[in-house]
Every structure is written in C-alpha cells, then in structure tokens.
Design a protein around this motif. Structure first.
Motif, PDB file in Angstrom:
ATOM      1  N   ASP A  83     -17.333  14.303 -20.671  1.00 52.67           N
ATOM      2  CA  ASP A  83     -18.644  15.137 -20.431  1.00 52.67           C
ATOM      3  C   ASP A  83     -19.211  15.044 -19.142  1.00 52.67           C
ATOM      4  O   ASP A  83     -19.183  13.738 -18.671  1.00 52.67           O
ATOM      5  N   ILE A  84     -19.825  16.129 -18.274  1.00 55.01           N
ATOM      6  CA  ILE A  84     -20.321  15.946 -16.922  1.00 55.01           C
ATOM      7  C   ILE A  84     -19.156  15.517 -15.946  1.00 55.01           C
ATOM      8  O   ILE A  84     -18.997  14.563 -15.274  1.00 55.01           O
ATOM      9  N   VAL A  85     -18.168  16.279 -15.805  1.00 55.26           N
ATOM     10  CA  VAL A  85     -17.135  16.190 -14.900  1.00 55.26           C
ATOM     11  C   VAL A  85     -17.085  17.425 -13.949  1.00 55.26           C
ATOM     12  O   VAL A  85     -17.897  18.644 -14.360  1.00 55.26           O
ATOM     13  N   GLY A  86     -16.626  17.291 -12.660  1.00 51.99           N
ATOM     14  CA  GLY A  86     -16.405  18.576 -11.822  1.00 51.99           C
ATOM     15  C   GLY A  86     -17.479  19.134 -11.297  1.00 51.99           C
ATOM     16  O   GLY A  86     -17.672  20.409 -10.843  1.00 51.99           O
ATOM     17  N   VAL A  87     -18.682  18.312 -11.279  1.00 55.22           N
ATOM     18  CA  VAL A  87     -19.945  18.532 -10.682  1.00 55.22           C
ATOM     19  C   VAL A  87     -20.011  18.826  -9.184  1.00 55.22           C
ATOM     20  O   VAL A  87     -19.694  17.907  -8.546  1.00 55.22           O
ATOM     21  N   ARG A  88     -20.506  20.036  -8.700  1.00 59.82           N
ATOM     22  CA  ARG A  88     -20.327  20.159  -7.320  1.00 59.82           C
ATOM     23  C   ARG A  88     -21.124  19.275  -6.343  1.00 59.82           C
ATOM     24  O   ARG A  88     -22.387  18.944  -7.067  1.00 59.82           O
ATOM     25  N   GLY A  89     -20.636  18.482  -5.685  1.00 62.58           N
ATOM     26  CA  GLY A  89     -21.326  17.430  -4.899  1.00 62.58           C
ATOM     27  C   GLY A  89     -21.321  16.206  -5.312  1.00 62.58           C
ATOM     28  O   GLY A  89     -21.832  15.059  -4.875  1.00 62.58           O
ATOM     29  N   ALA A  90     -20.583  15.842  -6.513  1.00 60.02           N
ATOM     30  CA  ALA A  90     -20.830  14.678  -7.281  1.00 60.02           C
ATOM     31  C   ALA A  90     -19.762  13.855  -7.177  1.00 60.02           C
ATOM     32  O   ALA A  90     -18.494  13.889  -7.732  1.00 60.02           O
ATOM     33  N   THR A  91     -19.767  12.956  -6.028  1.00 61.30           N
ATOM     34  CA  THR A  91     -18.696  12.205  -5.504  1.00 61.30           C
ATOM     35  C   THR A  91     -18.759  10.828  -6.013  1.00 61.30           C
ATOM     36  O   THR A  91     -17.846   9.986  -5.686  1.00 61.30           O
ATOM     37  N   THR A  92     -19.697  10.325  -7.051  1.00 58.19           N
ATOM     38  CA  THR A  92     -19.866   9.237  -7.508  1.00 58.19           C
ATOM     39  C   THR A  92     -19.219   9.135  -8.751  1.00 58.19           C
ATOM     40  O   THR A  92     -19.858   9.865  -9.539  1.00 58.19           O
ATOM     41  N   LYS A  93     -18.362   8.369  -8.984  1.00 60.91           N
ATOM     42  CA  LYS A  93     -17.668   8.570 -10.470  1.00 60.91           C
ATOM     43  C   LYS A  93     -18.303   7.268 -11.140  1.00 60.91           C
ATOM     44  O   LYS A  93     -18.202   5.920 -10.992  1.00 60.91           O
ATOM     45  N   ALA A  94     -18.955   7.751 -12.188  1.00 54.71           N
ATOM     46  CA  ALA A  94     -19.751   6.714 -12.929  1.00 54.71           C
ATOM     47  C   ALA A  94     -19.007   6.508 -14.185  1.00 54.71           C
ATOM     48  O   ALA A  94     -18.834   7.180 -15.241  1.00 54.71           O
ATOM     49  N   SER A 112     -11.016  -0.719 -13.239  1.00 55.63           N
ATOM     50  CA  SER A 112      -9.661  -0.693 -12.291  1.00 55.63           C
ATOM     51  C   SER A 112      -9.081   0.703 -11.925  1.00 55.63           C
ATOM     52  O   SER A 112      -8.653   0.979 -11.062  1.00 55.63           O
ATOM     53  N   VAL A 113      -9.083   1.454 -13.096  1.00 53.47           N
ATOM     54  CA  VAL A 113      -8.546   2.784 -12.786  1.00 53.47           C
ATOM     55  C   VAL A 113      -9.057   3.581 -12.095  1.00 53.47           C
ATOM     56  O   VAL A 113      -8.771   4.325 -11.171  1.00 53.47           O
ATOM     57  N   VAL A 114     -10.539   3.426 -12.207  1.00 50.42           N
ATOM     58  CA  VAL A 114     -11.385   4.409 -11.684  1.00 50.42           C
ATOM     59  C   VAL A 114     -11.496   4.051 -10.190  1.00 50.42           C
ATOM     60  O   VAL A 114     -11.374   4.980  -9.137  1.00 50.42           O
ATOM     61  N   GLU A 115     -11.447   2.875  -9.857  1.00 53.97           N
ATOM     62  CA  GLU A 115     -11.250   2.165  -8.403  1.00 53.97           C
ATOM     63  C   GLU A 115      -9.952   2.723  -7.797  1.00 53.97           C
ATOM     64  O   GLU A 115      -9.857   2.922  -6.722  1.00 53.97           O
ATOM     65  N   SER A 116      -9.026   2.729  -8.426  1.00 58.77           N
ATOM     66  CA  SER A 116      -7.692   2.926  -7.918  1.00 58.77           C
ATOM     67  C   SER A 116      -7.299   4.571  -7.566  1.00 58.77           C
ATOM     68  O   SER A 116      -6.886   4.935  -6.768  1.00 58.77           O
ATOM     69  N   VAL A 117      -8.253   5.012  -8.381  1.00 57.06           N
ATOM     70  CA  VAL A 117      -8.134   6.588  -8.104  1.00 57.06           C
ATOM     71  C   VAL A 117      -9.106   7.325  -7.111  1.00 57.06           C
ATOM     72  O   VAL A 117      -8.898   7.856  -6.119  1.00 57.06           O
ATOM     73  N   ALA A 118     -10.490   6.638  -7.328  1.00 53.77           N
ATOM     74  CA  ALA A 118     -11.520   7.351  -6.531  1.00 53.77           C
ATOM     75  C   ALA A 118     -11.846   6.233  -5.498  1.00 53.77           C
ATOM     76  O   ALA A 118     -12.858   6.629  -4.759  1.00 53.77           O
ATOM     77  N   GLY A 119     -11.503   5.045  -5.472  1.00 51.67           N
ATOM     78  CA  GLY A 119     -11.926   3.980  -4.632  1.00 51.67           C
ATOM     79  C   GLY A 119     -13.051   3.300  -5.084  1.00 51.67           C
ATOM     80  O   GLY A 119     -13.850   3.730  -6.161  1.00 51.67           O
ATOM     81  N   LYS A 120     -13.690   2.166  -4.617  1.00 54.77           N
ATOM     82  CA  LYS A 120     -14.565   1.415  -5.030  1.00 54.77           C
ATOM     83  C   LYS A 120     -15.896   1.831  -4.572  1.00 54.77           C
ATOM     84  O   LYS A 120     -16.049   2.313  -3.412  1.00 54.77           O
ATOM     85  N   LEU A 179      -6.192   6.791 -16.914  1.00 52.94           N
ATOM     86  CA  LEU A 179      -6.894   6.310 -18.173  1.00 52.94           C
ATOM     87  C   LEU A 179      -6.106   6.537 -19.337  1.00 52.94           C
ATOM     88  O   LEU A 179      -5.635   5.581 -19.977  1.00 52.94           O
ATOM     89  N   VAL A 180      -5.595   7.733 -19.461  1.00 50.72           N
ATOM     90  CA  VAL A 180      -4.754   7.913 -20.866  1.00 50.72           C
ATOM     91  C   VAL A 180      -3.449   7.344 -20.684  1.00 50.72           C
ATOM     92  O   VAL A 180      -2.930   6.723 -21.770  1.00 50.72           O
ATOM     93  N   GLU A 181      -2.821   7.241 -19.418  1.00 52.92           N
ATOM     94  CA  GLU A 181      -1.344   6.944 -19.395  1.00 52.92           C
ATOM     95  C   GLU A 181      -1.345   5.459 -19.876  1.00 52.92           C
ATOM     96  O   GLU A 181      -0.463   5.043 -20.106  1.00 52.92           O
ATOM     97  N   GLY A 182      -2.450   4.788 -19.091  1.00 49.80           N
ATOM     98  CA  GLY A 182      -2.527   3.319 -19.196  1.00 49.80           C
ATOM     99  C   GLY A 182      -2.510   2.761 -20.667  1.00 49.80           C
ATOM    100  O   GLY A 182      -2.355   1.759 -21.025  1.00 49.80           O
ATOM    101  N   LEU A 183      -3.058   3.751 -21.428  1.00 48.64           N
ATOM    102  CA  LEU A 183      -3.161   3.672 -22.943  1.00 48.64           C
ATOM    103  C   LEU A 183      -1.937   3.946 -23.859  1.00 48.64           C
ATOM    104  O   LEU A 183      -1.280   3.287 -24.687  1.00 48.64           O
ATOM    105  N   VAL A 184      -1.288   5.176 -23.419  1.00 48.88           N
ATOM    106  CA  VAL A 184      -0.339   5.947 -24.577  1.00 48.88           C
ATOM    107  C   VAL A 184       0.973   5.339 -24.272  1.00 48.88           C
ATOM    108  O   VAL A 184       1.777   5.416 -24.965  1.00 48.88           O
TER     109      VAL A 184
END
Length: 559
Positions: free
Chosen positions: A288-299, A313-321, A410-415
C-alpha cells in the motif's frame, strides 16, 4: 528469478485500472476492475478465484456547505450520519473540550476522524466540518469497526452526526464567521453490498506460502492508493509464473472494502481462509502506497519484530541506507501510542487483518522525503493521498519498478529460504519495550513483573535459534512461535475477533495499567481483574513460545 521487472507493464496496469474511476465495492466499476485483474492473471498463466460475499460498505454521496447563500465544495465522510437531501443547519463553532455545542456545526483541523466526530456529538453538535491542509479534500471514513459489524451494538457505535471536509481556504472563510448560521449537506450511504475479491496463487513445491495483499477498491482513480500496489502484485505474479516453481507458494490477494468497508475484504479472508492461513502462511506482506511520484524514501512499516532485521536489510540492499534525517522523518510519520516501541511495528490499519491468526508481516511504502513540499504535514504521504487528484500521472513507473524490486527480494528471501529469517530476540525486545511503559505507569499491576521476567527467559532462549541448523522442523517451530505471540501482541480481545478503533500499541490488553493510578477504588479493583487475566494470557503465550524452542533445541543439544 532472472526475468526483468517492466516499468511499462506496471504503469500500463495503473493506467488501465485508473480509467474505471471510482471503484466502490459492489459497483459496476469494481466488477470491471476485477475483470481486468483477472484478464491479466489469465494472460500471465496464474490461476485465481474471485470470492463473492456481502460487505457492509459506506461512501459519501452529495456534500456541500452553504454560508450566506455561497456554496462551498465539500467531501463527505464514510460511516458518518446521513443528513438526507434537507441537510442540517447550525451555528459555526470551534470544537473545544468542555464546551456546550448544542445545535452547532463544529470546525476541526485535519481529517474528520472518529474521535473528533464522537467528541462533537457528545457536546451536542449537529455536524462537523474538517479543514484540509491545502486546496485538496480527502476521502476518509470514521468507523471504529473492523470489517463487517458483528451486531447491532457495533453499528450503534458509528458517528451519529454528519461530517465533511472543506479546503484550507474555505475553512478560513468559515473560521472568520464563527457564530454565523451555516447549512451543511452530507448525504452518505451505508448498506450491505455484494462485492468481488480476486485471489491468485502460484503453488510452491511445499504447502506453505507467503500472502501478499493490495486493495483495488478506490475513492476515485486511486493511482497511488492503491492501484500501484495492485500493479506490483500482478507484476510479481507475472515474473514468478515464468520462473521455476519456488519452494513455498505465493498468494496474491486483491482486497476490496479497504476504507469503504473498514478492511472488509482482508478481514473476510482472515475469517474464511483461517485454517489454511494458520497452518501454512509464512508471512503477510502488505502492499500500500507505492510508486508515488517523488517518493524516494522507502519506509519500512507494519513490520513484526521477528522480521524487522530481515526486512530492513532487504530494503537497504535494494534502495540503499536511509540518511539519518530520513529515518527520523519516517519514525515521526509513523505515529503510534506506545512510548518506547519502535513506530515501524505493526499498526491497526491498512488491511492488517492477520495478527489474530498469528502471521508475521512487513510493509514497505514510498514516502516523500522530509524536504519535499508535496507531503502532508508530518507525513510521508503526498497531498493527493485519497483525493480526486490521485490520477495516473501521480505514479512514477521508475519508482514503482524499484518498489517492485524491494518486494521481489522480500518474497524471494521467504519463499526459497532454507531457514526462515525470523529473529525472535527482536520480538522479545519489543515486548520489553511495551512492558516498560506499563510498569512505569503501574509498577504494582498484577502480572507485569512476571511478564518482564518471562520475556527475558524467552529472549535468552530465542537467541539459541540463531545457531540452529536449517531444517523443516526449525521453520515449523518459527511459525508456531508467531502463532503464539502475535495475537497477544496485537489483540486485546479474542484471537478470532477484532478490537474496536484504530489506536495502535503492543500488548493492548494491558492498556488499563496506564490509567490504573487515576481510577476510583472500585474501578481500580475491576481493572486489576482485567490486568491479571490479560497478563495470564501473555504469560501463556511466552511460555508456549519458549517451550517450542526447548522442544526443538534441548539444553544438552549442541547448537
């Protein structure tokens, strides 16, 4: 998975579904959107089922505020009272505690939420006008009920007065005329409606699965709330359908009745698929709330303690710290009642319907950065959140592709996990953080000292799981621990029902401890009875969770 995420496919889905406009549960537009989702799943070769059921739905119909003959545009609020075509008339007044507001139409800042509506009604007001932060007007609901009402006594809890929102500019006009008579039209509908909810599945080699959910009902076009989330689920379904069968399966649920039904779709699914979810669901990933224009902060949000380190750790590896200032901004935006608990932990909202079953979970949203001029005050949400302006151009295909990559990892590290990445020492730390506040407020409250001691025992025992060899038995143990702990952490009442309201805190059953010192003697005695029982419930969950680990890893077993 070697197949590539397609920004064009993602945004094509958003544009297609936006074209249907408002997708009210039970409407022709919902039916068309449901068919469009099904057509894409068919094209990708992903089997699915459309669940049909009745849901209690509310939505605003016609709304306006008239002052001295001038009509101000307004947006109604779902689940508030219906004025009918005649509307209501009253004197303009500010909502202030302790004031007699009999016959008044009261003004509040922000959104027309349940607590404000009930405070106004208690003071005698005949209506409520919320004033937006800008020129936009937000669609919201004001119900304390989670999902379908369970009886007439719950329906009776809905706000007994009408409510609307006006723009900030029109709010200033109204504030300048306090004491003046104003006419308020707020026609709303509440009814049981036949709704549709697609659920798709990619089977794994083993019966366990990860549940992903995104609501496809919308107030208007709903590009970023939440058709981008729907597009993300469909893109992951496309990619996994092309690849090798994962170890564990994936279910993709397209919720209906999000706000218009108080999370009617996800709660219905929790009720009707409970056995399969309890026995086989690994985790719930809310989108919920993804793809928002200008939204560079992954919460990272709505994450249970045991999945917190993995998800971060997944978020940091993909989007940076996240820079420190952005991390602080996210924590500020994710408001909750707890004094010491990490605000990123699971909240009561946004289709978080699976805590009673015991599912672990996580969510990653695209927030606008702290310096952005386009977010709502003290919020990472854009100003167009839940407005008529949330159209396809508000969705950025590149950002949505990155969000899809986050969830893909996230999914891959679980399934395909050999050992599920659950760390219950973090869950224990959350419990201790929650108990700290209760102990400070009521150090003599029944069971608090015992709970602290038992949590420390559990934390020490859970640390041993880090050295456990990967095995099916380990994974089953990790899931059983979640089934013991998460219901108690997130539900004050039964594991099979939903607490009223949207207030968020861990171990909510112990909340009476916070007011124990201020209660009259007899009320305090009864509160202690409640606290003893709730402490017993939490103690049992902790003991059972500890026993699961001790059974898997006896003390004399070499880790």
């Amino acid at each position: 998975m070697q197949h590539t995420i397609s920004p064009d496919e993602l945004h094509g889905t958003v544009r297609e579904l936006c074209a249907f406009g408002r997708k009210l549960p039970g409407s022709a537009e919902e039916e068309a959107a449901c068919a469009a989702i099904g057509a894409r799943l068919d094209r990708y070769g992903v089997p699915y089922e459309v669940h049909r059921f009745e849901a209690y739905i509310s939505w605003p119909f016609r709304s306006a505020v008239t002052l001295d003959g001038a009509v101000l545009e307004a947006t109604g609020v779902a689940f508030t009272a219906d004025t009918g075509a005649a509307g209501v008339t009253g004197r303009l007044a500010e909502l202030k505690a302790g004031r007699d507001l009999t016959g008044c139409v009261v003004l509040v800042d922000g959104l027309a939420r349940y607590d404000a509506c009930m405070a106004a009604a208690k003071a005698g007001a005949v209506g409520l006008i919320a004033i937006s932060t800008g020129p936009q007007r937000h669609f919201v609901q004001a119900s304390p009920i989670w999902g379908a009402p369970a009886g007439a006594e719950q329906v009776a809890l809905l706000p007994p007065i009408p409510a609307v929102q006006v723009s900030h500019g029109d709010g200033a006009v109204l504030r300048a005329r306090l004491g003046t008579e104003v006419h308020m039209l707020a026609e709303t509908r509440r009814e049981w409606r036949d709704v549709r909810m697609p659920v798709a599945e990619i089977a794994g080699r083993e019966p366990h699965f990860v549940l992903l959910g995104a609501h496809y009902c919308t107030w208007q076009d709903g590009a970023t709330d939440n058709l981008a989330g729907v597009a993300l689920l469909l893109e992951l379904a496309r990619l996994y359908a092309k690849g090798e069968k994962p170890r564990y399966g994936i279910r993709f649920a397209f919720w209906t009745g999000h706000e218009q039904g108080g999370y009617a779709g996800s709660s219905w699914y929790a009720d009707h698929a409970r056995a399969a979810l309890y026995d086989h669901a690994i985790a719930y990933l809310n989108v919920d709330i993804v793809g928002v224009r200008g939204a560079t902060t992954k919460a990272l949000r709505n994450v249970t303690g045991e999945l917190a380190d993995y998800s971060a750790s997944v978020v940091e590896s993909v989007a940076g710290k996240l820079p420190d200032e952005e991390e602080a901004f996210v924590r500020l935006a994710l408001k909750r009642q707890d004094k010491y608990v990490d605000p990123r932990r699971s909240s009561r909202g946004s289709d978080q319907s699976f805590s009673g079953i015991g599912l672990s979970g996580a969510q990653v949203s695209s927030f606008l950065p702290a310096a952005s001029a386009e977010h709502l005050p003290q919020s990472g949400l854009p100003w167009w959140w839940q407005t008529a302006q949330d159209t396809a151009e508000r969705c950025d295909p590149a950002i949505l592709a990155q969000d899809t990559l986050v969830y893909r990892h996230l999914v891959e590290g679980l399934v395909n996990a050999e050992a599920l990445p659950f760390d219950y020492t973090a869950t224990a730390a959350d419990i201790l953080a929650s108990l700290r506040e209760y102990a400070e407020a009521a150090p003599e409250a029944p069971g608090i000292v015992e709970l602290i001691a038992q949590t420390r025992v559990f934390q020490q025992t859970a640390a041993r799981l880090r050295q456990a060899a990967p095995s099916a038995a380990l994974n089953d143990t990790l899931l059983r621990i979640a089934r013991h702990l998460n219901p108690v952490l997130h539900h004050a009442g039964s594991d099979f029902t939903y607490d009223l309201g949207r207030a968020t805190r861990l171990l909510p059953g112990l909340a009476p401890a916070l007011r124990l010192a201020s209660l009259p003697a007899d009320e305090a005695r009864m509160a202690r009875v409640v606290l003893r029982r709730q402490a017993n419930r939490a103690l049992q969950a902790l003991r059972l969770a500890t026993r699961e680990i001790e059974t898997l890893l006896p003390e004399n077993q070499t880790s």
